[in-house]
Every structure is written in structure tokens, then in C-alpha cells.
Design an enzyme around this catalytic site. Structure first.
Site, PDB file in Angstrom:
ATOM      1  N   SER A  41       0.861  -1.185   0.000  1.00 38.46           N
ATOM      2  CA  SER A  41       0.000   0.000   0.000  1.00 38.46           C
ATOM      3  C   SER A  41       0.896   1.233   0.000  1.00 38.46           C
ATOM      4  O   SER A  41       1.710   1.404   0.907  1.00 38.46           O
ATOM      5  CB  SER A  41      -0.886  -0.041   1.248  1.00 38.46           C
ATOM      6  OG  SER A  41      -1.557   1.182   1.406  1.00 38.46           O
ATOM      7  N   LYS A  90      -1.454  -0.960  -4.165  1.00 42.89           N
ATOM      8  CA  LYS A  90      -2.615  -0.098  -3.866  1.00 42.89           C
ATOM      9  C   LYS A  90      -2.076   1.304  -3.667  1.00 42.89           C
ATOM     10  O   LYS A  90      -1.066   1.487  -2.990  1.00 42.89           O
ATOM     11  CB  LYS A  90      -3.285  -0.641  -2.611  1.00 42.89           C
ATOM     12  CG  LYS A  90      -4.011   0.353  -1.741  1.00 42.89           C
ATOM     13  CD  LYS A  90      -4.850  -0.392  -0.702  1.00 42.89           C
ATOM     14  CE  LYS A  90      -4.960   0.376   0.595  1.00 42.89           C
ATOM     15  NZ  LYS A  90      -5.766  -0.354   1.604  1.00 42.89           N
ATOM     16  N   LYS A 125      -2.974   5.242  -2.393  1.00 39.58           N
ATOM     17  CA  LYS A 125      -3.912   6.073  -1.650  1.00 39.58           C
ATOM     18  C   LYS A 125      -4.292   7.262  -2.522  1.00 39.58           C
ATOM     19  O   LYS A 125      -3.425   7.848  -3.182  1.00 39.58           O
ATOM     20  CB  LYS A 125      -3.235   6.580  -0.379  1.00 39.58           C
ATOM     21  CG  LYS A 125      -2.909   5.474   0.597  1.00 39.58           C
ATOM     22  CD  LYS A 125      -4.175   4.967   1.234  1.00 39.58           C
ATOM     23  CE  LYS A 125      -3.885   3.989   2.343  1.00 39.58           C
ATOM     24  NZ  LYS A 125      -5.128   3.522   2.973  1.00 39.58           N
ATOM     25  N   ASP A 166      -7.340   3.471  -2.904  1.00 39.79           N
ATOM     26  CA  ASP A 166      -8.016   3.546  -1.612  1.00 39.79           C
ATOM     27  C   ASP A 166      -8.221   5.017  -1.236  1.00 39.79           C
ATOM     28  O   ASP A 166      -7.252   5.765  -1.117  1.00 39.79           O
ATOM     29  CB  ASP A 166      -7.158   2.851  -0.548  1.00 39.79           C
ATOM     30  CG  ASP A 166      -7.821   2.832   0.825  1.00 39.79           C
ATOM     31  OD1 ASP A 166      -8.981   3.255   0.943  1.00 39.79           O
ATOM     32  OD2 ASP A 166      -7.163   2.373   1.787  1.00 39.79           O
ATOM     33  N   GLU A 201     -11.441   1.316  -3.256  1.00 43.93           N
ATOM     34  CA  GLU A 201     -11.730   1.045  -1.849  1.00 43.93           C
ATOM     35  C   GLU A 201     -12.283   2.271  -1.132  1.00 43.93           C
ATOM     36  O   GLU A 201     -11.723   3.364  -1.228  1.00 43.93           O
ATOM     37  CB  GLU A 201     -10.428   0.580  -1.178  1.00 43.93           C
ATOM     38  CG  GLU A 201     -10.608   0.089   0.245  1.00 43.93           C
ATOM     39  CD  GLU A 201      -9.312  -0.438   0.843  1.00 43.93           C
ATOM     40  OE1 GLU A 201      -8.306  -0.554   0.113  1.00 43.93           O
ATOM     41  OE2 GLU A 201      -9.304  -0.712   2.053  1.00 43.93           O
ATOM     42  N   ASP A 227     -14.224  -0.943   3.406  1.00 41.37           N
ATOM     43  CA  ASP A 227     -13.288  -1.156   4.519  1.00 41.37           C
ATOM     44  C   ASP A 227     -13.940  -0.536   5.765  1.00 41.37           C
ATOM     45  O   ASP A 227     -14.641  -1.229   6.519  1.00 41.37           O
ATOM     46  CB  ASP A 227     -11.946  -0.496   4.161  1.00 41.37           C
ATOM     47  CG  ASP A 227     -10.927  -0.488   5.297  1.00 41.37           C
ATOM     48  OD1 ASP A 227     -11.191  -1.095   6.342  1.00 41.37           O
ATOM     49  OD2 ASP A 227      -9.862   0.144   5.152  1.00 41.37           O
ATOM     50  N   LYS A 233     -10.384  -6.638   8.170  1.00 42.86           N
ATOM     51  CA  LYS A 233      -9.356  -6.362   9.168  1.00 42.86           C
ATOM     52  C   LYS A 233      -9.928  -6.822  10.496  1.00 42.86           C
ATOM     53  O   LYS A 233     -10.979  -6.316  10.912  1.00 42.86           O
ATOM     54  CB  LYS A 233      -9.068  -4.865   9.262  1.00 42.86           C
ATOM     55  CG  LYS A 233      -8.396  -4.247   8.044  1.00 42.86           C
ATOM     56  CD  LYS A 233      -8.307  -2.738   8.212  1.00 42.86           C
ATOM     57  CE  LYS A 233      -7.588  -2.098   7.048  1.00 42.86           C
ATOM     58  NZ  LYS A 233      -7.806  -0.633   7.001  1.00 42.86           N
ATOM     59  N   GLY A 276      -4.495  -4.089   6.038  1.00 40.39           N
ATOM     60  CA  GLY A 276      -3.377  -3.915   6.966  1.00 40.39           C
ATOM     61  C   GLY A 276      -3.510  -2.605   7.703  1.00 40.39           C
ATOM     62  O   GLY A 276      -4.153  -1.662   7.232  1.00 40.39           O
TER      63      GLY A 276
HETATM   64  O1  NPG Z   1       0.372  -2.385   4.701  1.00 38.13           O
HETATM   65  O2  NPG Z   1      -0.358  -2.354   6.745  1.00 38.13           O
HETATM   66  C1  NPG Z   1      -0.263  -1.869   5.615  1.00 38.13           C
HETATM   67  C2  NPG Z   1      -0.952  -0.567   5.326  1.00 38.13           C
HETATM   68  C3  NPG Z   1      -2.175  -0.755   4.532  1.00 38.13           C
HETATM   69  O3  NPG Z   1      -3.020   1.238   3.602  1.00 38.13           O
HETATM   70  C4  NPG Z   1      -3.003   0.489   4.540  1.00 38.13           C
HETATM   71  N1  NPG Z   1      -3.678   0.718   5.646  1.00 38.13           N
HETATM   72  O4  NPG Z   1      -6.594   2.640   5.264  1.00 38.13           O
HETATM   73  O5  NPG Z   1      -6.220   0.552   5.050  1.00 38.13           O
HETATM   74  C5  NPG Z   1      -5.858   1.668   5.366  1.00 38.13           C
HETATM   75  C6  NPG Z   1      -4.447   1.906   5.864  1.00 38.13           C
HETATM   76  C7  NPG Z   1      -4.318   2.272   7.327  1.00 38.13           C
HETATM   77  C8  NPG Z   1      -3.089   2.343   7.891  1.00 38.13           C
HETATM   78  C9  NPG Z   1      -5.396   2.516   8.106  1.00 38.13           C
HETATM   79  C10 NPG Z   1      -2.927   2.676   9.232  1.00 38.13           C
HETATM   80  C11 NPG Z   1      -5.241   2.851   9.437  1.00 38.13           C
HETATM   81  C12 NPG Z   1      -4.015   2.932  10.002  1.00 38.13           C
END
Ligand code: NPG
Length: 373
Positions: free
Chosen positions: A135, A161, A163, A188, A213, A238, A262, A290
């Protein structure tokens, strides 16, 4: 299981590189580590609530309070028979799924160690390695984004992915698609758009994305339904899915075609399993999200993602992508086929490095669990 005590650690881990989403830029990641002792064994869990209420209303401090004052006291008894019993005991606590999930994870770890079985086995996972992706946070420019994505592709990640947020979406995604035509790519938005604003995302339809997403607000299933009806690209939810019930309703309402699971967001691995089972029966693909987990939470994510319904690559990158020094002795590395190997030792299958934990601990408390006669 008979629980003697629970130690809470509030950790603040420096990230190797800043991570920017539509809700902010992070240089560090907070979380709680839970250490549960009972039956002569120790189980670990990770509560993914962060320092700020950006992704969800929970923070490390609210989770600390709710765990210390309500959930850990609810463990008082001779025996806890498992995740279902745990969920019943904490059902008087409204919300706070991340706090619940952290404690539930530690109980799964303890139970796995007691039985000599891995979390993957306990959950019914079938794979010994799972497909993963990376990500990528919002970068300063499309050029910088291409550089970062290219770097991850060189490391062997086969799914990316990115953002997005309003004004930093179409141009960036088009640039990545042009540079990497065959890449498995998804975006996302972390709830950054309204239904009206989401019209700007229409050009994404031409970019063969795996999914879009969480474009809209977390409490807006209906507008996601309206948007999905207009889009061919699958919408993945999500933040909107906080329970198996939400998942059922979102699918009934056709608010999405894919769900990101998650365990933290939905109140525990048992709830994640229930959502997986529901989606699997309906042929709806799921994947493991994640939350920049430490090695503890990462181990749990790998076990979860080994279930058969997880047919899309997870946001589970190698440990080195996040932290210079992790809190587990084990480091997860990327295999040549863009997979990570699922731990197979009892419980989570990782051991915690007490010295590394000490370095990043902001505060710590040990709470005795009362034994009822
Ligand atoms: O690889 O753990 C990873 C990060 C994946 O983008 C990711 N997580 O919005 O899903 C999300 C985001 C996130 C990270 C959300 C930290 C909340 C806290």
C-alpha cells in the site's frame, strides 16, 4: 483458559518512511501490545488503534481505557472457553472493536500455544503462503509516486494499492497505469469523497483497477450502493464494515462487490472469520487489510489471509517496509512470487523481543485478573 494477568503496553514505533493517507501524514505508528498470562503460558495481541482518531474513532488511549476499566475485568473467572465466550463477556461494551480485537488476538495466541497448534490451523487456514501487495501512501508528485511504485515492483510486489484523495486521484492513477500496464492495481480513498464528488473518479473506470476502496463515508452504505450501480469497477468496503451484520447488509444492499477484512476493525479474529464465511458462501471475494502492524499483528493477518475465501492479495507487506526494528524476533520477508509465508509455530508463531518493546514503550501497566470462586 484461566487468565492471571494482562499487561498493556502503549507503543510508538517510528516508521521507516512517512505514510500519507486522505486523513493525514504519519511519521510514527502507535498501537497497544497486550501480554496475557494464564495456564503458565503467555499470549500476545496487538490493538491497532492509532494515536489519532483519523481512520476510526478509536485511539490508543481510548482502547487503553476501555481495556483496563471494562474488558480486562470481564475476564474474571475460572475459565474462558474461547473466542465466543470472550465476545459474550465483552458484549456489554458498545463499539471499540479494535480494543476487543487486540485482547481476543492474545487469547487465540494463548489457546494455540496450549494446544500446540498454529493460529492458521485454529482458524481453518489452508495455505502455507499468501499473496500480498503493498500500500503506497500519497506522494508529493506523480513522478515521485512512479518512483516509489517502481521501487516496490523491483522488490517483487505484484499488486499495488495507491492512496487517493480529492485532487490527488485520477492523474496519479493514470500515470501509474501508463507506466505499468499489466500491474494489479487498486486505489483507496479512505472515505474522502461524497457521492457528488465521486463523479470525478469516473476516468478510473478505464484503468482496469482491481477495485476502488472506500470512496465514501464509513456510515454511508446507501450512497455506496448508488455509486456501485454507476461503476463497473468493483467497490470494496473497509471502514463501513464493523461487524458481520454490516457485511451482510452491505451485500444485500449491493453497496460493494468486495470486502476488505481487518480483524481489528470488526472486533476480533472470530468476527473476521464470520465475515469471511458469509462472503465465501455468496462468492464475494475478500482480502486482508493492513494497519501498519508490528510483527505480532502481521502474524495474525497472515494466518487470517490463509483462509480459502481470501482470493485477492492482502495489504501485508514485508516487515522491513514499515519498521527499521520490529518487536518480534521473526521478520517477514517477501518470497519471489509476491507471497509471504504463514507462520506455522503454535499460536501466532512469533516471539516478542522484550528489549525492542522496551525501546518503543510509552507506558505500561500490569492488571491482575480476579479469580472468581
Ligand atoms: O500495509 O499495513 C499496511 C498498510 C495498509 O493502507 C493500509 N492501511 O486505510 O487501510 C488503510 C491503511 C491504514 C493504515 C489505516 C494505518 C489505518 C491505520
Amino acid at each position: 483458559m484461566k487468565i492471571d494477568n494482562v499487561t498493556l503496553y502503549h507503543l510508538r514505533m517510528p516508521l521507516r518512511t512517512p505514510f500519507e493517507t486522505s486523513f493525514g501524514r504519519a511519521l510514527e505508528r502507535d498501537c497497544l501490545l497486550l501480554e496475557v498470562s494464564g495456564d503458565g503460558l503467555t499470549g500476545y495481541g496487538e490493538c491497532v488503534a492509532d494515536r489519532d482518531p483519523g481512520y476510526s474513532y478509536e485511539t490508543a488511549d481510548t482502547a487503553w481505557h476501555v481495556l483496563q476499566d471494562f474488558m480486562i475485568p470481564a475476564l474474571a473467572s475460572q475459565e474462558i472457553s474461547g473466542a465466543e465466550d470472550f465476545q459474550r463477556r465483552v458484549s456489554h461494551v458498545r463499539g471499540h472493536p479494535m480494543a476487543k480485537a487486540g485482547l481476543e488476538m492474545a487469547l487465540w495466541d494463548l489457546e494455540g500455544k496450549r494446544q500446540g497448534r498454529s493460529l492458521c490451523q485454529l482458524l481453518g487456514g489452508l495455505k502455507d503462503r499468501v499473496e500480498v501487495g503493498v500500500s503506497v501512501g500519497i506522494q508529493d508528485s506523480p513522478e515521485a509516486l512512479l518512483g516509489v511504485v517502481g521501487g516496490y515492483l523491483e522488490q517483487g510486489y505484484q499488486r499495488v494499492k495507491i492512496k487517493i484523495k480529492p485532487g490527488r486521484d485520477v492523474v496519479e492513477t493514470q500515470a501509474v497505469r501508463r507506466a505499468f500496464p499489466g500491474l494489479r492495481l487498486q486505489v483507496d480513498a479512505n472515505s474522502a469523497y461524497t457521492l457528488e464528488m465521486a463523479a470525478a473518479l469516473r476516468p478510473l473506470e478505464d484503468l482496469s483497477l482491481l477495485l476502488i476502496e472506500q470512496p465514501l463515508a464509513e456510515d454511508d452504505l446507501w450512497d455506496h450502493h448508488l455509486l456501485q450501480a454507476e461503476f463497473v469497477t468493483p467497490i470494496c468496503l473497509d471502514e463501513s464494515i464493523l461487524s458481520p451484520r454490516h457485511a451482510r447488509q452491505a451485500l444485500e444492499m449491493q453497496a460493494c462487490r468486495v470486502i476488505n477484512i481487518k480483524a481489528g476493525r470488526v472486533g476480533g479474529l472470530s468476527q473476521a472469520l464470520a465475515i469471511h464465511d458469509l462472503c465465501r458462501t455468496q462468492g464475494v471475494p475478500v482480502w486482508c487489510g493492513g494497519m501498519l502492524e508490528t510483527g505480532v499483528g502481521r502474524a495474525a493477518n497472515l494466518a487470517l489471509a490463509s483462509l480459502p475465501g481470501f482470493t485477492l492479495p492482502g495489504d501485508i507487506s514485508a516487515s522491513e517496509r514499515y519498521y527499521a526494528e520490529d518487536i518480534t524476533h521473526q521478520r517477514f520477508t517477501l518470497n519471489a512470487d509476491s507471497t509471504i509465508t504463514v507462520p506455522d509455530a503454535p499460536g501466532l508463531g512469533v516471539t516478542v523481543d522484550a528489549k525492542a518493546v522496551e525501546k518503543v514503550t510509552l507506558k505500561k501497566v500490569t492488571l491482575d485478573v480476579k479469580r472468581e470462586a
